[in-house]
Design a protein around this motif. Structure first.
Motif, PDB file in Angstrom:
ATOM      1  N   GLU A   1      62.391  58.874  52.066  1.00 38.85           N
ATOM      2  CA  GLU A   1      61.520  58.886  53.222  1.00 38.85           C
ATOM      3  C   GLU A   1      61.980  60.081  54.028  1.00 38.85           C
ATOM      4  O   GLU A   1      61.445  60.246  55.245  1.00 38.85           O
ATOM      5  CB  GLU A   1      61.799  57.533  54.228  1.00 38.85           C
ATOM      6  CG  GLU A   1      61.453  56.443  53.515  1.00 38.85           C
ATOM      7  CD  GLU A   1      61.834  55.077  54.555  1.00 38.85           C
ATOM      8  OE1 GLU A   1      62.219  55.290  55.667  1.00 38.85           O
ATOM      9  OE2 GLU A   1      61.459  53.987  53.959  1.00 38.85           O
TER      10      GLU A   1
ATOM     11  N   PHE B   1      58.880  55.818  60.623  1.00 35.17           N
ATOM     12  CA  PHE B   1      58.395  56.364  59.315  1.00 35.17           C
ATOM     13  C   PHE B   1      56.818  55.928  59.093  1.00 35.17           C
ATOM     14  O   PHE B   1      56.595  54.883  59.267  1.00 35.17           O
ATOM     15  CB  PHE B   1      59.186  56.165  58.205  1.00 35.17           C
ATOM     16  CG  PHE B   1      58.673  56.466  56.877  1.00 35.17           C
ATOM     17  CD1 PHE B   1      58.926  57.878  56.670  1.00 35.17           C
ATOM     18  CD2 PHE B   1      58.273  55.624  55.900  1.00 35.17           C
ATOM     19  CE1 PHE B   1      58.319  58.120  55.309  1.00 35.17           C
ATOM     20  CE2 PHE B   1      58.052  55.909  54.797  1.00 35.17           C
ATOM     21  CZ  PHE B   1      58.060  57.182  54.257  1.00 35.17           C
ATOM     22  N   ALA B   2      56.077  56.884  58.573  1.00 33.69           N
ATOM     23  CA  ALA B   2      54.863  56.506  58.070  1.00 33.69           C
ATOM     24  C   ALA B   2      53.879  55.961  59.113  1.00 33.69           C
ATOM     25  O   ALA B   2      52.736  55.125  59.022  1.00 33.69           O
ATOM     26  CB  ALA B   2      54.864  55.513  57.024  1.00 33.69           C
TER      27      ALA B   2
END
Length: 512
Positions: free
Chosen positions: A245, A79-80
């Motif tokens: 998320e 994630f990210a």
């Protein structure tokens, strides 16, 4: 579902066309329960005076599988990460690249299916679903349309009546199927430059799509069902299911009709990423459709989005039909074959196959079982068990405190739910981020149980512990002189000193 519908219905401006008229107000107090009786619950008749409306809600939930790599490629899942930094040749759909199925994703889907009481298909198939978006490089998604990996399951969930935790009902929603499929990329719209940027990091990430039958009838039921599913996924470890998320996204199909009539035209509210927003979006859409029909309008079979700022749904596009997707068998993937203990060939390498029975034997206790054990073991109320499991790690925290203090579990639960949890919510922290550990809270409760401090003093100590300065409860008690006096002579001396300093007042009291 119970309780009044707490919302002032607000209609925002649609993406196209003129601003819609204001939506009607909430249902009168006490009538929401009727709207939420599963399979036949009805919204009271509106101003037209016709028969009550029956809302019908079905959910499609996309859960990101918890795995190190994507469904059909070796690209990392993170994630990210910097945009387009986790993209393989296959994810970018370069010519000549072929999919390789991720074993971990298959095991996660089987585990989830078993936990949801599904029948696991020993032979499932992959299909191509065609649609053309900028963030889908191949122009199609690999999914399971014809024969998914799991079918015909059920999910039991509980919700409170009239917002009273002490009055809970258990309901069941049928699971039509669970299918494996790959995620698309992400489009980032830059309104300032009037351009769209594409990040393919998410392209190809493994998803489980859980398709529920239309057994729900209001936002509160939808929210309760999704929350229970979220807890199950997190317990299994098949998905982290963090909605913030994008690891759990919900599409809600909503329609209304009169009792005895066929289902009405449904709309789909797409990509809802919050349980709270899900409840609001479903309830808003039900009321919008009722108002539209009672004013002589028609409901379009369309895809809508929920605008959380305006508190309303807005149209996105016409709803595609199956013919628009042009489903076809995926030519680059053979049928997915699973085994159980009876069908597993004797000479088969166990590392190269997936054994359904082996996975079933290793299923952990599900949230419903955990709640029953908490109630039975500690004598707490059922609603307390729900509160413990609804916060990640809180049940373990509570049990650790109970093990370290002689205080009765029924008293400990009050400190955990009323005091600690309120601090966590006030500061938007998770249980793991709490500056007060289970050891420190148990240490504090031990002082209270030994009657070395009062309940009021204990709350003061807890406030000091929350500052995270590394002091123990006993050190705080001594520094602030909060301990209770047990020596009778010392107490008599203090009382006498007070009387000696206030002689005039004492004389006046004695004289009357």
């Amino acid at each position: 579902c119970g309780g009044a519908w707490r919302r002032a219905w607000q209609r925002g401006t649609a993406l196209t066309g003129p601003a819609p008229a204001p939506a009607p107000g909430p249902f009168p107090r006490g009538q929401r329960a009727a709207a939420c009786d599963a399979r036949g619950g009805a919204v009271p008749a509106g101003k037209s005076g016709l028969a009550p409306w029956v809302p019908v809600v079905g959910l499609e939930i996309h859960a990101q599988i918890s795995s190190n790599s994507k469904l059909f490629s070796g690209s990392q899942v993170q994630f990210a990460a910097p945009p387009n930094s986790l993209v393989s040749f296959f994810d970018a759909s370069l010519p000549g690249t072929l999919p390789v199925l991720n074993r971990r994703c298959v095991e996660a889907a089987v585990m989830t299916g078993l936990a949801l009481n599904c029948s696991i298909n020993k032979k499932s198939l992959f299909d191509r679903k065609h649609y053309f978006y900028a963030d889908l490089p191949a122009g199609y998604q690999i999914t399971q349309q014809r024969v998914p990996i799991a079918v015909n399951g059920s999910l039991s969930y509980s919700l409170c009546i009239d917002n009273k935790m002490s009055q809970m009902v258990t309901k069941t929603v049928r699971i039509k199927q669970i299918q494996l499929e790959q995620d698309s990329g992400k489009s980032l719209h830059d309104d300032t430059r009037s351009q769209t940027l594409v990040d393919l990091n998410r392209a190809g990430v493994g998803l489980m799509e859980v398709v529920m039958e239309p057994d729900l009838c209001c936002g509160e039921e939808a929210a309760a069902a999704v929350r229970e599913l979220q807890l199950i996924l997190q317990t299994l470890g098949s998905s982290q299911a963090v909605m913030a998320e994008g690891q759990l996204r919900v599409d809600a199909n909503v329609s209304v009709h009169h009792p005895g009539e066929p289902y009405g035209v449904r709309t789909e509210v797409k990509n809802i990423n919050s349980i709270r927003f899900l409840a609001k979006a479903v309830d808003y859409e039900i009321q919008r459709q009722i108002e539209e029909l009672e004013n002589g309008g028609t409901i379009l079979n369309e895809t809508r989005a929920f605008d959380s700022k305006l508190g309303c749904t807005v149209p996105m596009r016409d709803k595609e039909g199956k013919q628009d997707y042009r489903f076809m068998p995926e030519p680059n993937l053979p049928p997915l074959i699973l085994y159980d203990a009876k069908s597993l060939p004797a000479n088969m390498n166990h590392q190269q196959v997936i054994n359904i029975d082996w996975i079933h034997e290793r299923l952990p206790d599900l949230p419903s079982v955990k709640r029953e054990k908490l109630v039975e073991q500690y004598g707490i109320l059922p609603e307390h068990s729900f509160a413990l499991l609804n916060e990640d790690g809180l049940a373990e925290f509570y049990e650790n405190v109970v093990k370290q203090t002689p205080m009765k579990p029924k008293r400990v639960i009050g400190w955990v739910l009323n005091d600690l949890l309120s601090y966590l919510k006030q500061h938007s922290l998770t249980v793991k981020e709490s500056p007060v550990s289970s050891f420190l809270l148990a240490d504090l409760l031990n002082l209270l149980e030994k009657k070395e401090i009062s309940s009021t003093a204990a709350k003061q100590v807890l406030a000091e512990l929350w500052k995270g300065e590394g002091k123990t409860p006993l050190e705080i008690v001594k520094e602030q002189k909060l301990q209770l006096l047990q020596d009778q002579k010392e107490l008599e001396q203090i009382c006498q000193a007070v009387i000696d300093r206030q002689q005039n007042e004492v004389i006046m009291m004695v004289l009357g």
